[in-house]
Enzyme design. Structure first.
Site, PDB file in Angstrom:
ATOM      1  N   ARG A 282       0.855  -1.188   0.000  1.00  0.00           N
ATOM      2  CA  ARG A 282       0.000   0.000   0.000  1.00  0.00           C
ATOM      3  C   ARG A 282       0.884   1.227   0.000  1.00  0.00           C
ATOM      4  NH1 ARG A 282      -4.606   2.563   0.157  1.00  0.00           N
ATOM      5  NH2 ARG A 282      -4.872   4.457   1.379  1.00  0.00           N
ATOM      6  N   VAL A 283       0.586   2.174  -0.878  1.00  0.00           N
ATOM      7  CA  VAL A 283       1.204   3.498  -0.864  1.00  0.00           C
ATOM      8  C   VAL A 283       0.193   4.445  -0.241  1.00  0.00           C
ATOM      9  CG1 VAL A 283       2.130   5.365  -2.256  1.00  0.00           C
ATOM     10  CG2 VAL A 283       2.607   2.991  -2.901  1.00  0.00           C
ATOM     11  N   ASP A 285      -0.737   8.181   1.614  1.00  0.00           N
ATOM     12  CA  ASP A 285      -0.368   9.579   1.802  1.00  0.00           C
ATOM     13  C   ASP A 285      -0.945  10.089   3.120  1.00  0.00           C
ATOM     14  OD1 ASP A 285       1.018   9.754  -0.639  1.00  0.00           O
ATOM     15  OD2 ASP A 285      -0.849  10.048  -1.726  1.00  0.00           O
ATOM     16  N   CYS A 298     -13.060  10.872   6.003  1.00  0.00           N
ATOM     17  CA  CYS A 298     -12.357  10.243   4.892  1.00  0.00           C
ATOM     18  C   CYS A 298     -12.073   8.779   5.214  1.00  0.00           C
ATOM     19  CB  CYS A 298     -11.053  10.980   4.571  1.00  0.00           C
ATOM     20  SG  CYS A 298      -9.867  10.953   5.923  1.00  0.00           S
ATOM     21  N   CYS A 300      -9.047   7.312   5.061  1.00  0.00           N
ATOM     22  CA  CYS A 300      -7.603   7.104   5.188  1.00  0.00           C
ATOM     23  C   CYS A 300      -7.223   6.067   6.244  1.00  0.00           C
ATOM     24  CB  CYS A 300      -6.910   8.435   5.465  1.00  0.00           C
ATOM     25  SG  CYS A 300      -7.061   9.608   4.096  1.00  0.00           S
ATOM     26  N   GLY A 330      -3.043  16.379   3.139  1.00  0.00           N
ATOM     27  CA  GLY A 330      -4.054  17.094   2.351  1.00  0.00           C
ATOM     28  C   GLY A 330      -3.764  17.095   0.866  1.00  0.00           C
ATOM     29  N   ARG A 331      -3.387  15.923   0.326  1.00  0.00           N
ATOM     30  CA  ARG A 331      -2.983  15.803  -1.082  1.00  0.00           C
ATOM     31  C   ARG A 331      -1.851  16.759  -1.420  1.00  0.00           C
ATOM     32  NH1 ARG A 331      -8.778  16.609  -3.271  1.00  0.00           N
ATOM     33  NH2 ARG A 331      -9.894  14.936  -2.231  1.00  0.00           N
ATOM     34  N   ASP A 369      -5.207  18.422  -6.582  1.00  0.00           N
ATOM     35  CA  ASP A 369      -4.220  17.478  -6.050  1.00  0.00           C
ATOM     36  C   ASP A 369      -2.831  17.910  -6.488  1.00  0.00           C
ATOM     37  OD1 ASP A 369      -2.694  15.180  -5.372  1.00  0.00           O
ATOM     38  OD2 ASP A 369      -4.403  13.864  -5.710  1.00  0.00           O
ATOM     39  N   ARG A 371      -0.026  15.993  -5.287  1.00  0.00           N
ATOM     40  CA  ARG A 371       0.867  14.908  -4.848  1.00  0.00           C
ATOM     41  C   ARG A 371       1.781  14.436  -5.970  1.00  0.00           C
ATOM     42  NH1 ARG A 371      -3.544  10.988  -2.268  1.00  0.00           N
ATOM     43  NH2 ARG A 371      -4.707  11.902  -4.028  1.00  0.00           N
ATOM     44  N   LYS A 398      -2.068   6.435  -8.677  1.00  0.00           N
ATOM     45  CA  LYS A 398      -0.967   5.635  -8.121  1.00  0.00           C
ATOM     46  C   LYS A 398      -0.719   4.401  -8.981  1.00  0.00           C
ATOM     47  CE  LYS A 398      -1.694   7.207  -3.370  1.00  0.00           C
ATOM     48  NZ  LYS A 398      -2.156   6.860  -2.003  1.00  0.00           N
TER      49      LYS A 398
END
Length: 461
Positions: A282-283, A285, A298, A300, A330-331, A369, A371, A398
């Site tokens: 898993r990646v 953020d 969210c 997350c 926050g992205r 975004d 990122r 991703k």
């Protein structure tokens, strides 16, 4: 008044444009004889007065040679970014990312000797990583120094000469106590094995902390712009904090003032490059509100918890599980921006609708975004990953970045619907609508469907 800098050398000043001689050594991989530069004595400078910038080929400017992507680390050269070797620096910026400001405060307060050199005795990595084929490609890894955890080994001759070379990667081991893992034990989803997962719910991990080291030509190529355009944007958007981005085109490395990343590994890290051994990844953020404090707006933390469960199960089956945790709050727009967006969503006419989820971010930040996942796969390539069996992510951005970088993904695993908090239904509906992979668990909502998905009203706070 023009501020200038005098670098006071205890020895003879380094000459501009000096041609270095080479001596023999052994390549770490091929064992064939190769050549590396004879190492010059380090400058031992005292900052007498301040310069606003430096220039190429000025007196005293002789950066240590950097051949990014060279398979031999000594021939490639170490990253020199400390203030002690001013003319020999080959990187713009400072170690520690944003934390370098706290270093400055410690010096200003008289609590830290600016001439301190870290004692790196007994700090070696707990596990071996690399070198891998990806380390030899100057285009494959451009945001990490792949040798950053091995400075005491591969750059020993420089350290013996007196150079202050800082590790940009540290590898250690830990026991992780994650409440959701204990919940999985209670429900029977996970079972303790005493090796990966203990009876008390603690899991054993290897973890690596990584600070960013950017190779500017490679970054520019990733974003499809010239190096000059990239340097100008970095210079302008940091309010001209780094004039050497413009005055030192010969220095190709930049240590940006941003957060780094941490890699958590369950199981034997040595199996990670082996395509015949199962690998779950898993990646993730950073999301402080959810990951740490459990905010339910969210997905997350629930998705992170699900990933940790899957990583543990894979490790127990003889494979390895990896979570790469990026500091991209926050992205990468920041937590202040994120909270402003929350307020706009909750106060919107008609309520917090999935149809306006991305529009609210765009209205506040001008973009949805930042990122930029094109840089993300570098962490996977540092680990030597060439195939991922289970990718615990729904993100199309991703997935595309990883696959386009040459890594195969066998299966994409969405978050189970029952793990999504009520107030996060807005987020998941909006993301699936724009391309997030929901598999058979999520139907792609229409525009009309999005208007019907609403989050908690402001009156409920």
């Amino acid at each position: 008044i023009i501020l200038m800098m005098a670098l006071i050398n205890n020895g003879s000043p380094a000459q501009v444009g000096i041609k270095r001689s080479y001596s023999d050594t052994i390549d770490l991989n091929s064992k064939e004889v190769v050549c590396i530069p004879d190492i010059e004595d380090p400058e031992r400078n005292e900052l007498d007065y301040i310069s606003l910038t430096t220039h190429r080929e000025q007196f005293g400017s002789n950066p240590i040679e950097m051949n990014w992507g060279d398979p031999n680390p000594q021939r490639r050269g170490p990253v020199i970014a400390t203030v002690k070797h001013g003319g020999q620096r080959n990187a713009i910026g400072a170690h520690g990312g944003g934390y370098c400001i706290y270093t400055a405060l410690a010096v200003a307060a008289g609590e830290l000797d600016p001439n301190h050199i870290p004692n790196l005795n007994k700090t070696a990595p707990t596990d071996d990583f690399g070198p891998f084929q990806s380390w030899k490609d100057p285009k494959q890894i451009v945001t990490i120094d792949p040798w950053g955890h091995l400075v005491t080994d591969v750059f020993g001759p420089y350290l013996q000469k007196g150079y202050d070379i800082r590790p940009t990667i540290a590898v250690t081991k830990a026991h992780i106590d994650f409440p959701e893992v204990k919940d999985s034990l209670r429900t029977g989803r996970l079972k303790p094995d005493g090796v990966v997962l203990k009876e008390d719910g603690q899991s054993l991990v290897t973890k690596a902390a990584i600070e960013p080291v950017w190779f500017l030509p490679g970054i520019a190529e990733r974003f499809g712009c010239s190096e000059a355009v990239l340097r100008q944007a970095l210079f302008k958007e940091t309010n001209m904090m780094y004039p050497e981005l413009l005055t030192r085109m010969d220095i190709k490395l930049f240590l940006p003032p941003i957060g780094g990343l941490t890699i958590y590994m369950w199981g034997d890290p040595k199996t990670i490059p082996d395509e015949s051994v199962p690998l779950t990844v898993r990646v993730h953020d950073e999301c402080n509100g959810s990951d740490v404090f459990g905010s339910d707006i969210c997905t997350c933390r629930p998705y992170l918890a699900h990933a940790i469960d899957e990583c543990i199960k894979t490790a127990q089956e003889g494979g390895c599980g990896v979570v790469v945790y990026f500091r991209k709050e926050g992205r990468s727009l920041g937590e202040v921006t994120k909270y402003l967006v929350y307020n706009m969503r909750k106060r919107a006419e008609g309520g917090d609708q999935a149809s306006e989820y991305f529009n609210c971010t765009r209205n506040v930040a001008g973009i949805t975004d930042t990122r930029f996942q094109a840089m993300m796969p570098d962490a996977l390539h540092w680990l030597g990953i060439t195939k991922i069996d289970k990718f615990i992510s729904m993100s199309d951005m991703k997935y595309n970045a990883i696959v386009e970088s040459g890594i195969k993904i066998v299966e994409r695993v969405p978050i189970p619907p029952e793990l999504i908090p009520k107030d996060a239904q807005v987020e998941i509906a909006a993301k699936v609508h724009v391309g997030y992979h929901g598999g058979s668990a999520y139907a792609i909502p229409t525009e009309n469907d999005l208007k019907q998905v609403k989050g908690r009203a402001t009156s409920e706070y």
